[in-house]
Design a protein around this motif. Structure first.
Motif, short mmCIF file in Angstrom:
data_model
loop_
_atom_site.label_atom_id
_atom_site.label_comp_id
_atom_site.label_asym_id
_atom_site.label_seq_id
_atom_site.Cartn_x
_atom_site.Cartn_y
_atom_site.Cartn_z
N MET A 1 12.90 -1.91 0.24
CA MET A 1 14.16 -1.18 0.21
C MET A 1 14.09 0.00 -0.75
O MET A 1 14.83 0.98 -0.60
CB MET A 1 15.31 -2.11 -0.17
CG MET A 1 15.62 -3.18 0.88
SD MET A 1 15.83 -2.51 2.55
CE MET A 1 17.29 -1.48 2.32
N GLY A 2 13.21 -0.08 -1.73
CA GLY A 2 13.05 1.03 -2.67
C GLY A 2 12.35 2.24 -2.06
O GLY A 2 12.45 3.35 -2.61
N ILE A 3 11.63 2.04 -0.95
CA ILE A 3 10.90 3.16 -0.34
C ILE A 3 11.31 3.41 1.10
O ILE A 3 10.78 4.32 1.74
CB ILE A 3 9.37 2.93 -0.39
CG1 ILE A 3 8.99 1.66 0.38
CG2 ILE A 3 8.88 2.87 -1.82
CD1 ILE A 3 7.49 1.46 0.52
N ILE A 4 12.24 2.63 1.64
CA ILE A 4 12.54 2.71 3.06
C ILE A 4 13.02 4.10 3.49
O ILE A 4 12.77 4.53 4.61
CB ILE A 4 13.58 1.63 3.46
CG1 ILE A 4 13.63 1.50 4.99
CG2 ILE A 4 14.94 1.93 2.87
CD1 ILE A 4 14.44 0.30 5.46
N ASN A 5 13.68 4.81 2.58
CA ASN A 5 14.16 6.15 2.93
C ASN A 5 13.01 7.15 3.11
O ASN A 5 13.22 8.25 3.63
CB ASN A 5 15.13 6.66 1.87
CG ASN A 5 16.45 5.90 1.90
OD1 ASN A 5 16.82 5.35 2.94
ND2 ASN A 5 17.15 5.86 0.78
N GLN A 6 11.82 6.78 2.68
CA GLN A 6 10.65 7.65 2.86
C GLN A 6 9.86 7.28 4.12
O GLN A 6 8.74 7.74 4.31
CB GLN A 6 9.75 7.58 1.62
CG GLN A 6 10.45 8.16 0.38
CD GLN A 6 9.67 7.92 -0.89
OE1 GLN A 6 9.82 6.89 -1.55
NE2 GLN A 6 8.83 8.88 -1.26
N ALA B 1 0.83 -1.22 0.00
CA ALA B 1 0.00 0.00 0.00
C ALA B 1 0.86 1.27 0.00
O ALA B 1 0.61 2.18 -0.80
CB ALA B 1 -0.96 -0.01 1.18
N PRO B 2 1.89 1.37 0.86
CA PRO B 2 2.74 2.57 0.79
C PRO B 2 3.44 2.72 -0.56
O PRO B 2 3.56 3.84 -1.08
CB PRO B 2 3.75 2.35 1.92
CG PRO B 2 3.02 1.51 2.92
CD PRO B 2 2.19 0.59 2.07
N ALA B 3 3.90 1.60 -1.15
CA ALA B 3 4.57 1.68 -2.45
C ALA B 3 3.60 2.11 -3.54
O ALA B 3 3.96 2.86 -4.46
CB ALA B 3 5.20 0.33 -2.80
N PHE B 4 2.35 1.66 -3.46
CA PHE B 4 1.33 2.13 -4.41
C PHE B 4 1.07 3.63 -4.19
O PHE B 4 0.94 4.40 -5.14
CB PHE B 4 0.01 1.37 -4.22
CG PHE B 4 0.06 -0.09 -4.56
CD1 PHE B 4 1.05 -0.59 -5.42
CD2 PHE B 4 -0.87 -0.98 -4.04
CE1 PHE B 4 1.10 -1.94 -5.73
CE2 PHE B 4 -0.83 -2.32 -4.36
CZ PHE B 4 0.17 -2.81 -5.21
N GLU B 5 0.96 4.01 -2.92
CA GLU B 5 0.67 5.40 -2.58
C GLU B 5 1.76 6.34 -3.08
O GLU B 5 1.48 7.46 -3.53
CB GLU B 5 0.49 5.54 -1.06
CG GLU B 5 0.06 6.91 -0.59
CD GLU B 5 -1.40 7.21 -0.90
OE1 GLU B 5 -1.79 8.38 -0.72
OE2 GLU B 5 -2.14 6.30 -1.33
N LEU B 6 2.99 5.90 -2.97
CA LEU B 6 4.13 6.73 -3.37
C LEU B 6 4.41 6.66 -4.87
O LEU B 6 5.31 7.35 -5.36
CB LEU B 6 5.38 6.32 -2.58
CG LEU B 6 5.28 6.52 -1.06
CD1 LEU B 6 6.46 5.84 -0.37
CD2 LEU B 6 5.25 8.00 -0.73
#
Length: 951
Positions: free
Chosen positions: A522-527, A466-471
């Motif tokens: 890992m692709g979104i962890i910095n967010q 869900a966060p990856a879709f959101e971002l």
């Protein structure tokens, strides 16, 4: 004869003459005055004596009560009505649950709700002049004082009901003139302010009346009527009323029940029965009963009216009573603190302050008869407890060592598989029902609301997808790697189905692959995607949790409760809004004032588009993914979307699913974490948990079908579109992707519909070197290159290729290249050949930029062999040597030469360059089958296998 006849007359004359004489009259006057003066003096002395005694008594009385404050009417009212009464608990729909657990059971009622027989019995027995006196009966007081001063063997007492009420509510049971004087003063004042009915009503609500059939101490006639006879106080018969009226004199001697809630023996009941007869006698003497009523009541067998042992609500609903109490305390402590001028944040920051108001709130609930209304549906709750009690597939008990805290001795017990479950209404956040565990007497931990465990793969839709879709980082069709990887030394593993090379987001979530989830994360962890968990009610996250990769697979430092985990899933059903779950609907004070009413406060977490995309994938989890075992287990059909979860070493099994109305989740595991058996009674651990989930939901459906099994489906919001894309990249299909047959369709958030043409495939040349495959350079000899469609190394790196531990895992499945291969700046070193019969062999060159080998016979090149082919060559007569060639075409010096002499029968040479390449390609050519992704409607994958953890 004459003399005799005149004798009486002569006597009378003499007698009268005596009193007529002056002498007699003189002495009479003197005597009269003396007697009168003596009598008058006696009267004067007597009056003076009484006055003196009265003055002394009044002075003594004043001295006794000098420290007693003069209470106003309101102060008296507050003191008189200040009696302990535990709060009432309610199910949803105002269904009475019972009293909050307390040492004393009391229920206040009005005098109109009491049987007239009871009122008459109390007055006749305890205070026959109640309706005439003004609080005190003087002669009774004097009698009591005389008996006390003379230490008489019979003490009749002198307390009216009014005085007893004062003693019970304001003073103590101390036997002293000081206490008695205060009692009289306060009784007179009380009678001045309150009516007889008010006094009698309060007395009957505060009196201690023994024990009820649960063994609990009771006070007040309503609690006595219910606890002894199982009826309301207004319905008491004459003998029943007489029995209760007799209890105040010696409550625990006359009560029919023991501390264990058992009925006393006939000998133990006898004192109470005799006391009842005494009460009936006094009622007859006071003309409250006719002779017939008296005889009927006297001959009545009251013992048949005693109810049998009755389990207290805290025993019938232990988890629920405890949970409601703790939540009510939390609510009330905040209210009390706010009234004192504190903010909610003050309690969170100051532990001592929080403890102070928690203690105050607990006392308030125990004593002040609040009414606590909950959201729990009684029938659903009852049904779920029955399901758990009768469920046969939890698994076997396992040994566990425990330490006795008192003796320090270690013993081994058999620890059973435990469970926790919770059902939440999406739109309101109401907790409709829950399962706290299997046996409260064995383990009091509420596994639904307080026990914290890692949530395994149920974390993936919440934290990764869900966060990856959101971002906008991925869409359902986005590709992900699915081969062994290493992230900062952490090497996640897949459960069950192994590794597929590449996959897409939909398939990865449906089949619960761990590798793609970790690489996506890992692709979104910095967010800091863990902030989404905070918004969805996760309360135990640590700062470390925000940066550890393993959180993606459900390994939070402190774990999560079933309630928090299930509550978070309601966010998807609520179009991306989180609504905090609650169990306390409202709290009403004793005076009827609503002091707390829950208010729904939605929190925006995800867009409706993100919520729907996640739901749509989780539908596939049930239709053909890891939860497909659910199919056929439900007694109804609904639009369910859910996710299974397993933790390391299969120590926890989860399943959470949501439909348009409700969200429900279950957990099973041991209290002391240990592996759940893979197979029990023919079912895997995951199947056993899903079967439990289905049984519980079916039981709730039987109570309210429309709520639990809505016919409608999740509505697709505006902004969701269907598009074609390259299944390897999620981008618009390129010619290369189309030629490779990798075009798929799926749902997209219109904001993130791909606008770029796929760049994941390139049409070019590649070489093998050092165990990997790399793009060929312009100077690379063509004899060592292969051509066709292959994954772009830059794109592969973007989707997590940098974490792959062995690129050959992909090479064996796809035309995948690594990054560009650099020349080491020098020509390769010479090789060493070995002759074995008719074949010469050599080892792979140690320099990693070598892409192939050239074979020479009598100085002429006869073959070229790629570095990934068999490093051997069949020879005929002649002299042979081999050279190594690197990425830029530099060739090594010749190897040692091997020679074979011509034989009489000459063999036809077969190892031309062309035929050798053809032969080698047939034997060793890597798999160049184009990458394919599996659509959600492909054949069903197996359920999560217990042999390995989902993490």
């Amino acid at each position: 004869m004459k003399n005799n006849e005149n004798e009486p007359i002569s006597f009378w004359l003499k007698f009268t003459d005596f009193f007529r004489s002056k002498k007699t009259q003189k002495y009479s006057r003197v005597t009269y005055h003396v007697v009168w003066n003596i009598l008058l003096l006696f009267i004067i002395v007597l009056v003076l004596g009484f006055s003196f005694a009265g003055g002394v008594g009044a002075g003594y009385f004043a001295a006794l009560v000098k420290d007693e404050p003069v209470r106003s009417k309101e102060e008296l009212r507050k003191d008189i009505y200040n009696y302990e009464e535990a709060s009432d608990l309610y199910f949803a729909d105002n269904i009475f649950l019972g009293k909050l657990k307390s040492d004393l059971d009391r229920e206040e009622i009005t005098i109109d709700e009491m049987s007239p027989h009871l009122l008459n019995a109390i007055v006749a027995t305890e205070d026959e002049y109640f309706n005439q006196h003004k609080g005190v009966v003087p002669k009774a007081v004097m009698r009591a004082i005389f008996q006390e001063m003379t230490n008489a063997s019979v003490q009749s007492g002198g307390s009216t009901l009014t005085q007893q009420l004062i003693k019970n509510q304001i003073l103590t049971n101390e036997v002293s003139f000081d206490r008695k004087a205060k009692e009289i003063l306060l009784a007179l004042r009380l009678e001045n302010f309150f009516t007889k009915d008010e006094i009698l009503q309060t007395y009957l609500n505060v009196s201690t009346l023994g024990r009820n059939s649960s063994g609990q101490n009771i006070a007040g006639v309503q609690a006595a009527a219910k606890g002894i006879f199982g009826i309301e106080a207004k319905d008491l018969s004459i003998p029943q009323a007489a029995f209760i009226a007799g209890l105040p004199q010696s409550p625990f001697r006359y009560t029919p029940y023991t501390q264990k809630g058992e009925l006393k023996s006939p000998e133990g009941l006898e004192p109470g029965l005799l006391r009842m007869k005494t009460v009936l006698k006094r009622m007859r003497e006071g003309n409250y009963l006719t002779e017939q009523e008296y005889n009927d009541a006297l001959n009545y067998d009251i013992t048949k009216d005693f109810i049998g042992p009755k389990t207290a609500p805290s025993k019938v609903y232990p988890w629920l009573v405890v949970e409601l109490e703790e939540r009510a305390i939390k609510v009330l402590s905040g209210i009390l603190a706010e009234q004192a001028g504190y903010e909610k944040s003050d309690l969170e920051k100051d532990k001592d302050l929080k403890e102070q108001y928690t203690t105050l709130a607990r006392r308030e609930l125990k004593q002040n008869n609040y009414k606590v209304y909950s959201t729990i549906n009684k029938d659903m709750y009852d049904n779920m407890q029955k399901v758990v009690k009768n469920y046969e597939y939890f698994g076997r008990d396992k040994p566990q060592q425990v330490t006795n805290h008192e003796t320090g001795e270690e013993t081994t017990i058999q620890e059973p598989v435990e469970t926790g479950a919770i059902l939440i209404e999406n739109k309101t956040g109401k907790i409709l029902s829950f399962v706290g565990g299997r046996d409260f007497d064995r383990e009091q931990t509420n596994h639904a609301t307080t026990a914290k465990r890692p949530n395994g793969s149920t974390m993936k839709p919440l934290l990764v997808y869900a966060p990856a879709f959101e971002l906008g980082y991925i869409s359902p069709g986005s590709v992900g790697i699915n081969v062994p990887i290493s992230i900062r030394g952490w090497q996640p593993k897949n459960a069950g189905e192994g590794y597929t090379g590449l996959t897409n987001a939909r398939e990865a979530l449906v089949k619960s692959y761990n590798i793609p989830a970790a690489s996506y994360y890992m692709g979104i962890i910095n967010q800091r995607p863990a902030t989404y968990l905070e918004k969805m009610g996760f309360t135990s996250l640590t700062e470390t949790d925000y940066s550890i990769p393993s959180l993606a697979l459900g390994a939070p430092t402190n774990g999560v409760t079933v309630e928090e985990n299930v509550n978070a899933f309601t966010t998807f059903a609520n179009d991306g809004q989180f609504i905090d779950a609650y169990m306390i609907d409202k709290i009403v004070a004793k005076d009827g004032k609503v002091i707390y009413q829950h208010k729904v406060d939605p929190v925006d977490v995800f867009s409706p588009q993100t919520a729907y995309l996640t739901l749509d994938i989780m539908r596939d989890v049930i239709s053909n993914g890891t939860a497909r075992y659910l199919n056929g287990k439900l007694s109804f059909s609904s639009d369910w979307a859910g996710k299974t979860g397993t933790t390391n070493n299969t120590q926890d099994a989860w399943f959470v699913a949501t439909n348009p109305n409700v969200t429900f989740g279950t957990w099973i595991g041991y209290d002391t974490p240990k592996r759940i058996d893979n197979n029990y009674k023919g079912l895997t651990y995951s199947q056993r948990n899903i079967k439990l989930w289905a049984s519980l939901v079916n039981s709730a459906y039987s109570v309210n079908a429309d709520l639990i099994g809505p016919k409608g489906k999740f509505e697709k919001p505006a902004g969701i579109v269907t598009r074609s894309f390259c299944s390897v990249s999620g981008l618009l299909p390129s010619d290369a992707c189309s030629s490779a047959g990798l075009v798929k369709t799926d749902l997209f958030n219109v904001k993130f519909v791909p606008s770029k043409v796929d760049n994941s495939f390139i049409n070019g040349q590649y070489v093998y070197a050092g165990g990997g495959r790399y793009l060929a350079q312009s100077s690379t000899p063509s004899e060592f290159t292969s051509g066709g469609y292959m994954l772009n190394p830059e794109y592969l790196n973007k989707i997590g290729g940098k974490y792959i531990t062995n690129m050959s895992d992909l090479i064996s499945k796809y035309n995948v290249t690594g990054s560009a291969l650099s020349d080491n700046g020098k020509a390769p070193a010479a090789l060493t050949l070995a002759l074995n019969g008719n074949s010469m062999k050599w080892n792979s060159h140690p320099e990693r930029d070598v892409v192939g080998y050239r074979v020479y016979r009598n100085g002429q090149r006869v073959a070229s062999i790629r570095s990934n082919e068999t490093l051997a060559y069949s020879i005929q007569d002649g002299t042979y040597y081999v050279t190594a060639v690197d990425i830029v075409g530099k060739e090594s010096t010749p190897s040692n030469a091997v020679t074979k002499q011509r034989e009489q029968k000459q063999e036809v040479p077969i190892n031309t360059t062309e035929t050798r390449e053809e032969q080698t390609n047939q034997e060793t050519k890597p798999n160049v089958t184009p990458v394919e992704t599996t659509s959600p409607t492909t054949p069903e994958p197996p359920a999560e296998k217990p042999a390995k953890s989902e993490n």
